[in-house]
Write an enzyme that holds these catalytic residues in place. Sequence first.
Site, PDB file in Angstrom:
ATOM      1  CD  GLU A 188     -99.987 127.980   1.402  1.00 15.39           C
ATOM      2  OE1 GLU A 188    -100.071 127.973   0.160  1.00 15.39           O
ATOM      3  OE2 GLU A 188     -98.905 128.126   2.000  1.00 15.39           O
ATOM      4  CD  GLU A 266     -97.369 124.688   3.391  1.00 15.81           C
ATOM      5  OE1 GLU A 266     -96.791 125.265   2.446  1.00 15.81           O
ATOM      6  OE2 GLU A 266     -98.458 124.114   3.264  1.00 15.81           O
TER       7      GLU A 266
END
Length: 633
Positions: A188, A266
Site C-alpha cells: 500500500e 485485501e
Amino acid sequence: MVQLRYILLSIAVYMLKEMHANNGETVSRTFRIDFERDTFLMDGKPFRFISGSFHYFRALPGSWRQILRSMRAAGLNTVMTYIEWSTHEPKKGQYNWNGIANIEQFIRIAEEEDLFVILRPGPYICAERDMGGFPYWLLTEHPRIKLRTYDHEYLQEVEKWYSVLMPRIQTHFYGNGGPVIMVSIENEYGSFSACDGKYLTFLKNLTERYVQDNAVLFTNDGPAQLHCGKIPGVLATLDFGSTNNSDRYWQTLRRLQPQGPLVNAEFYPGWLTHWMEPTARVAIDPVVETLRVMLAKGASVNFYMFFGGTNFGFTAGANDGGPGKFNTDITSYDYDAPLDESGDPTPKYNAIRNVLLEFTENPQLPIPEKLPKMTIPPVQMKYHGSLLSRLARKSLGQYIQYSERTLGFEALNQNSGLILYESNIHNGIHRDPLTLTVNNLRDRAYVHVDNKFLGVLSRENGIYSLPISLGIGKRLQLLVENQGRINYNIANDFKGILGAVTIDGNEVLNWTITGFPLEDYSLLRNYLDRYSEHDADSSRHASAKIFYGTFFLKTNKIYDTYIDPTGWGKGLIFINGFNLGRYWPLVGPQVTLYLPRHILIQGNNTIVIIEYQKDIQNDSVIKFSNKPKLDGP
Ligand SMILES: *[C@@H]1O[C@H](CO)[C@@H](O)[C@H](O)[C@H]1NC(C)=O
Ligand SMILES: *[C@@H]1O[C@H](CO)[C@@H](O)[C@H](O)[C@H]1NC(C)=O
Ligand SMILES: *[C@@H]1O[C@H](CO)[C@@H](O)[C@H](O)[C@H]1NC(C)=O
Ligand SMILES: *[C@@H]1O[C@H](CO)[C@@H](O)[C@H](O)[C@H]1NC(C)=O
Ligand SMILES: *[C@@H]1O[C@H](CO)[C@@H](O)[C@H](O)[C@H]1NC(C)=O
C-alpha cells in the site's frame, strides 16, 4: 467495432498460446497475465485465485496444516502471507528460519494442502506488527534512516535482506515448480506520504531480479491511493472491504490500468482492534454480498484476514490515532476473521463457504469442526520480587549504562521489554508538591521513588506529568515500557525517554540505565530459582512484580485453552518459557489470552507473570477458561 476486432485478436493470441501449450513448448508451468483478456493464465489457461491471508508468524507451526486445510475446505485455492523481516532477522545478521519462522515449511504444507501461495515480502508489511515488520535494529544501525524511500542506508539493508531471503523462496516460485504464483512489491505504498517513485522502481528492479517471469509481480492500494502506489509495468490491485461501490472502485482502477485481471488483494471480512476501544466486528451479510458481486464480475479476491491468529510476545504494533496520537494493537489478531484466533470456523466461515461453492469446484473436503478446548483449575501464583529488586536487576538486567541524558531503546540496541532510568532528586527546591515531567516519553512510564510505585505516565493518553510530594524520597526511578512501534505512516518510532526529564522545570541529569529486554527466558528461570524472601520484601511497594506458578496436566489429551487475567492489571505472561504477549484486562477489550495446545506439556507446566502496575497480593490466582473473552471487560 474496435472492440470486436480486439476480441478476435485476443482469441487468436489465446489460441496460439494454447497450441504452444499443447506442443509442450513455451507454456509448461507458467503463471502470466493476459492483459487483453483481463485474466491470469496458469499454464496457458485462464485462472482466478480466491485466497485468504494467513500469516505464518501468527500461529504455531503445529496448527498450520489444520488452518490451511480449513481454508481449502472453504473453497479457497490460494493462501497469501506477508514475510516479516523482523521475524527472520531479529538481530542484525542473525537469521531465524526455524519453528514459527520456517516459511519454506509453511509453503510446502500449503502446497500439500492443495493451495497456491502469494507472498508479500514487503520489506515493509504494516500488518499491525511492531514497526510494520521492520527489525528495530535498522534504527540502531542507522538512526537517520529514511525507511521506504530512495535512501542509500535503507536500500543497502533491503538489498542485503533480499539476497538472503530470495534464494530461499525462489525454488518455490510457480515457474520453478513450486506453488508461489505471485509476489508483491512494497505494501500500500500509495498511502505513504513520501510518494517516492524512484524507490518503488528500485524495489521493482530488485524483486524482478529474483522473481523473473517465474511468478507475477503486483502492488496493492486503496482505490483513492493508486496514484503513488502503482508502478508502470506491474499489475496494480485494489484493497477494499464490504461496499456497494465496488463497480466505482474498479472504474477508478481501470482509468490507470485499462486492462488486466481485477483483483481485490485485501478484502476485509473483519478488522483490527486497539486497546481501550470496542472490539471491531464486521457484519456477515455485507461481506457475502460484496463477495458475490466481485466473484460474478470475475475478480480474484484475497480475504484479509481469513485467519488472523495472535501477536505473540512483543510483536503487536500501534497506530498514530487517539488522544496521544498513539494507540496500541491488542495481542489477539482474531480480527473477527472467518477462522477465529484458535483456527476454529465461525458462522462467517460457513456463510463465505456457501458463496464460494457457487463459483468454484467443491474441494471435496469436510467442513472443519471446532477443535476441543479445555479449562484448567485456577493456579496459585507466588510473588518473587519486582524487576526493581536487587536480585532481579542482577539476573534480568542485561546491561547497565551511565549517561548524562536518557538514551532510547534503539540507541541501547534493545528491541522491546522495559528500561529502568534512575537518577537522584536534588534537594533545594522548596515547593510542595513538585511536578515531574517526562518529555517525549515512549511509551509508558511506571514512576517510582525509592522502590515505591507512585503512578503511570502514558503517551497513549497524553499524560506526561505527575505531582510528587516533597520529601518523598531520594531516588527517582522511571521504568519505561515499549508498547509496540507504530506500523502505519510514521516510520521511525524510537522508544524510551527521548526528551528531557524535569522536576519543576529543572532538568534531571546523570542517569543509571538498566535494560530488561525479557527475551532470554533462561535469565528469568535463573532468577526464579534464586528466590529470596528478603529481596521480595525489599520491593514489595514497587510495580513490575514477578509471579510464578505451576500446573500439572495428567492427561496427554491436551487442548487449546485461554488464560483469563481478570483481576490483574497490565503485563506479560510466559507459559513454559514462551512469551504469550501482553494482557491488559483493566481496559480491554481483549481479556483472555489464547494459549495454544502446542506449548503445553503432559506433566508440570510453568507460568510466569510480570504484572506492570497493579498491586497484586502474593496469594493471587490466575484463572483459565475454555472460551475466549475478547469483548470485555
Ligand atoms: C531499474 O531498472 C531499469 C532497467 O534496467 C533501469 O533503467 C533503472 O535505472 C532502474 N531504476 C532504479 C531506480 O534502480
Ligand atoms: C448496500 O446498501 C444498502 C442500503 O443502504 C445497505 O443496507 C447494505 O448493507 C449495503 N451493502 C454493503 C455491502 O455495504
Ligand atoms: C553529573 O555528573 C557530573 C560528572 O560526574 C557532575 O559534574 C555533575 O555535577 C552531575 N550533575 C548533576 C545534576 O548531578
Ligand atoms: C511442579 O513443580 C513445582 C515447582 O518446581 C513443584 O513444587 C511441584 O511439586 C511439581 N509438581 C509435580 C506434580 O511434580
Ligand atoms: C505475603 O507474603 C509476605 C511475606 O512472605 C507475608 O508476610 C504476607 O503475610 C503475605 N500476604 C498474604 C496476603 O498472604
